[in-house]
Design a protein around this motif. Structure first.
Motif, mmCIF file in Angstrom:
data_model
loop_
_atom_site.group_PDB
_atom_site.id
_atom_site.type_symbol
_atom_site.label_atom_id
_atom_site.label_comp_id
_atom_site.label_asym_id
_atom_site.label_seq_id
_atom_site.Cartn_x
_atom_site.Cartn_y
_atom_site.Cartn_z
ATOM 1 N N UNK A 1 37.639 37.235 36.250
ATOM 2 C CA UNK A 1 37.876 37.033 34.817
ATOM 3 C C UNK A 1 39.108 36.176 34.552
ATOM 4 N N UNK A 2 40.130 36.294 35.394
ATOM 5 C CA UNK A 2 41.328 35.463 35.203
ATOM 6 C C UNK A 2 41.558 34.485 36.358
ATOM 7 N N UNK A 3 40.566 34.348 37.217
ATOM 8 C CA UNK A 3 40.698 33.398 38.324
ATOM 9 C C UNK A 3 39.556 32.398 38.182
ATOM 10 N N UNK B 1 48.975 31.274 39.791
ATOM 11 C CA UNK B 1 50.426 31.341 39.959
ATOM 12 C C UNK B 1 51.080 32.365 39.037
ATOM 13 N N UNK B 2 50.561 32.477 37.792
ATOM 14 C CA UNK B 2 51.207 33.349 36.825
ATOM 15 C C UNK B 2 50.835 34.823 37.009
ATOM 16 N N UNK B 3 49.991 35.096 37.994
ATOM 17 C CA UNK B 3 49.523 36.473 38.171
ATOM 18 C C UNK B 3 50.009 37.032 39.505
ATOM 19 N N UNK C 1 51.152 42.093 31.473
ATOM 20 C CA UNK C 1 49.819 42.643 31.264
ATOM 21 C C UNK C 1 48.991 41.658 30.439
ATOM 22 N N UNK C 2 47.902 41.166 30.999
ATOM 23 C CA UNK C 2 47.025 40.272 30.233
ATOM 24 C C UNK C 2 46.415 41.026 29.061
ATOM 25 N N UNK D 1 46.897 42.218 39.670
ATOM 26 C CA UNK D 1 45.480 42.223 39.995
ATOM 27 C C UNK D 1 45.321 42.982 41.314
ATOM 28 N N UNK D 2 44.126 43.510 41.521
ATOM 29 C CA UNK D 2 43.879 44.272 42.747
ATOM 30 C C UNK D 2 43.602 43.306 43.894
#
Lengths: 306, 410
Positions: A245-247, A289-291, A206-207, A222-223
């Motif tokens: 936000x994380x990409x 990669x980490x998600x 979980x980020x 992520x969705x």
């Protein structure tokens, strides 16, 4: 009519996203908006808005924070600036902001966005009666419920089709408190790239990060609703949000292009399983990669949730 | 001498009819209960309509109020029957419903006219314009978010005249209430529909991912500690003057799942503190016995949450827990015979001859007594009272009253 909305992390990326074919950019300043890839000043918002309008595209500004007194006081001046800039719409989650919009005759359409609290048609219609022009759906909604909601609401319902989803907001600095207790020296902001995992399920990730709105925790997956876009179109859920936000950077723009391609395919009636699979493959290679990704609650049975 | 006539209400949780009566006997001006439907505490022993009626009759006889929590965040179909539910609680005389979901608010306002609505803390109301919004919607009261500070409450009070309710005691959500779905995602239990699995109190790893996509745990600090979000509990017993002077209308105690021991103790303490302050605010002195009393039913450390600043690491449950001496609830007085000095007691936990017992009662009365003689219902002498709910008689050195409670240190 399918509408593609994307977040932007920089002016450059905003321009690339517009070029790529998204219909609307979702940006804002962190004092008023929640969990944005970047906090933009009014000048930057004005700049991006001009660029978008020049291309016939739109801007939605995030004003969806939970406001305390100090911030609610600054909302009206902020909204008046946004009005001057001619942004196309805003998201709002705090009823105090709605109260002020109605009282001050602010002429910016607003989309109701109270995150986890937007879970039924009747709730949305409550806000529509008070001026909302649309709503952002909670992410904890199975398809069966979305379908029911769509039938009972006339305004656009925005659904996250790609990106991270927040599952917890605390005003406490939860990570900083931990770091202080264990006498470490770790950054806790978004760029620190921190995760938590459950002790009993170490595969989870979980980020988590902190900003002026508190601590935010995101779902482990992520969705990604790319495999279900045809179902969304059929159901009339055609306001699609891409959250980067994380990409970061180029990857997010490339991902946006995949959804633009999908949109065109629906318009041209050429959507196929093969196209979906090829877009899906590309999406998987572009996703950090980490998600991980999944359809989240979308594919669940409503009775699975107790 | 200055006195304060408009005292804030002491609002206590009541998971059952017995707890409702206990809370009111011990000084609560109002209680909140759950209905069988639409409540966020699915396991909190919610009330049937008949139980509500009995509770309301009891409350009315004691000049107290009863509110019903209907604070779930509905999904499609969940609101079915809500209109009928609100009408039925209105018609039996419930004083208000506590709601967070706008769909339920609308149903209540249109289908059960005349039933006052309080906005639940679940809606995270944090500023006065939000309160003004809800006032214009016809709401009578707003329960503020637990993230609101004392200074902010004062400012809110100056800028709105809707009634204000704040939490003053008990366990707290670590998130903005309503804005946490950890439980949904980790346990498939909906936090906003009464299924919260309290994931915030679990243990976690905290890590970053390095450039080769390997996890680097950050648990290696000193002292070693798992990551957790779990918070200590709240107690505002030291700050009653601030709360009263800020003009708060209702002071809420958390804990519909908690025991009558907890409900009676906490209601009793806050009743006493508020009455003491309002009677003579200028000569008010804090009584350390109040805090000692609260510790007898505490499960965690106690702190002031967001009232005086953003909570730091000392308000989270890290490290070794301080040992809180457990006080066991052992019985309730059913009767007292003045002539013989013998009390009749309903047992709630094993006790016997030689035990040091504390009796406490409404009005913050206390009596310490060593158990020397006991008899069972038939009048036969006994050494211990081992059976749940058994009736025993015991000699006491000073008078006790019906409904006094008994506890002993374990």
């Amino acid at each position: 009519m399918i509408e593609l909305i994307a977040t932007a992390e920089s002016i450059d990326q905003a321009e690339q996203l517009l070029e790529a074919g998204v219909d609307k950019l979702y940006i804002g300043e962190e004092a008023f908006g929640l969990r944005l890839p970047e906090s933009f000043t009014l000048d930057e918002i004005a700049h991006i808005t001009d660029k978008a309008h020049a291309k016939g595209k739109e801007i939605c500004v995030a004003v969806n924070a939970i406001m305390h007194n100090d911030r609610i006081k600054t909302v009206i001046p902020y909204l008046k600036e946004l009005e001057k800039i001619k942004v196309d719409e805003i998201t709002v989650g705090d009823p105090g902001v709605i109260h002020l919009i109605n009282k001050n005759e602010i002429n910016i359409p607003y989309i109701y966005d109270a995150q986890t609290m937007v879970t039924s048609a009747n709730q949305i219609n409550f806000w529509v009666k008070r001026g909302a022009k649309g709503a952002v759906l909670a992410r904890e909604l199975p398809y069966e419920e979305l379908k029911e909601m769509r039938k009972q609401v006339t305004v656009p319902l925005e659904i996250l089709v790609y990106g991270a989803t927040c599952i917890h907001q605390s005003l406490r600095p939860l990570v900083q408190n931990y770091v202080n207790f264990t006498k470490q020296n770790t950054k806790t902001d978004k760029d620190a790239g921190l995760f938590v995992s459950e002790k009993k399920d170490p595969e989870t990730h979980y980020s988590v990060y902190e900003d002026i709105n508190g601590t935010h925790i995101f779902a482990t997956d992520d969705v990604n609703l790319l495999p279900f876009l045809d179902q969304l179109v059929e159901t009339g859920l055609t306001t699609w949000k891409l959250d980067g936000i994380f990409t970061k950077g180029e990857s997010f723009v490339e991902i946006a292009k995949l959804f633009v391609r999908a949109k065109e395919a629906f318009i041209n009636k050429e959507w196929s399983n093969d196209l979906m699979k090829s877009l899906q493959e590309k999406l998987e290679s572009l996703h950090p990669e980490e998600r991980s990704m999944s359809a989240g609650f979308y594919t669940m049975d409503p009775s699975d949730v107790k | 001498m200055r006195t304060i006539t408009k005292k804030p209400e002491v609002l206590a949780p009541a998971g059952t009819l017995e707890k409702l009566k206990t809370a009111i006997r011990y000084g609560a001006d109002a209680v909140y209960i759950g209905g069988n439907e639409f409540s966020l505490r699915r396991r909190a022993g919610n009330f049937t309509i008949d139980e509500m009626k009995e509770g309301i009759a009891f409350a009315k006889a004691h000049d107290a109020k009863v509110y019903v929590a209907a604070n779930m965040v509905t999904h499609e179909h969940d609101a079915k029957g809500a209109g009928e539910f609100f009408r039925s609680v209105r018609d039996i005389g419930i004083d208000a419903v506590i709601v967070s979901d706008p769909a339920l608010i609308e149903i209540c306002a249109t289908e059960a006219e005349g039933l006052p609505i309080h906005l639940s803390t679940q809606a995270s109301a944090t500023n006065y314009e939000t309160l003004n919004f809800w006032k214009e919607e016809g709401l009578e009261r707003v329960v503020l978010a637990r993230e609101v500070s004392m200074d902010e409450i004062r400012e809110i009070r100056e800028n709105t005249d809707v009634e204000l309710e704040v939490f003053i005691h008990g366990a707290m959500c670590i998130s903005y209430s309503g804005r946490c779905v950890l439980s949904n995602h980790m346990s498939m239990r909906d936090a906003n529909r009464g299924g919260c699995s309290q994931s915030c109190r679990w243990k976690y790893d905290l890590f970053e991912v390095d450039s080769s996509n390997q996890r680097q745990s950050l648990l290696g600090g000193e002292p070693t500690e798992d990551f957790s979000m779990s918070a200590v509990d709240m107690s505002m017993i030291h700050h009653i003057p601030d709360l009263v002077e800020a003009g708060v209308d209702s002071l809420k105690i958390e804990g519909r799942m908690k025991s009558i021991h907890y409900v009676s103790t906490v209601s009793n303490v806050y009743r006493q503190a508020i009455d003491t302050y309002c009677k003579d605010p200028d000569n008010y002195e804090f009584n350390p016995a109040w805090e000692e009393e609260l510790w007898k039913v505490a499960q965690r450390e106690l702190a002031t949450g967001f009232y005086y600043g953003i909570p730091d690491e000392s308000q989270q449950l890290f490290g070794k827990r301080r040992k809180i001496p457990v006080h066991r609830f052992i019985g309730q007085v059913l009767d007292y015979d003045e002539e013989t000095g013998i009390a009749t007691i309903e047992q709630r936990n094993n006790f016997g001859i030689g035990d040091e017992i504390e009796f406490y009662g409404p009005g913050f009365t206390h009596l310490y007594q060593k158990v020397e003689q006991m008899w069972d219902e038939k009048g036969e002498p006994i050494d211990r009272a081992p059976h749940p709910m058994m009736i025993v008689k015991m000699k006491v050195d000073a008078p006790v009253k019906k409904y006094d409670m008994m506890r002993k240190k374990r």
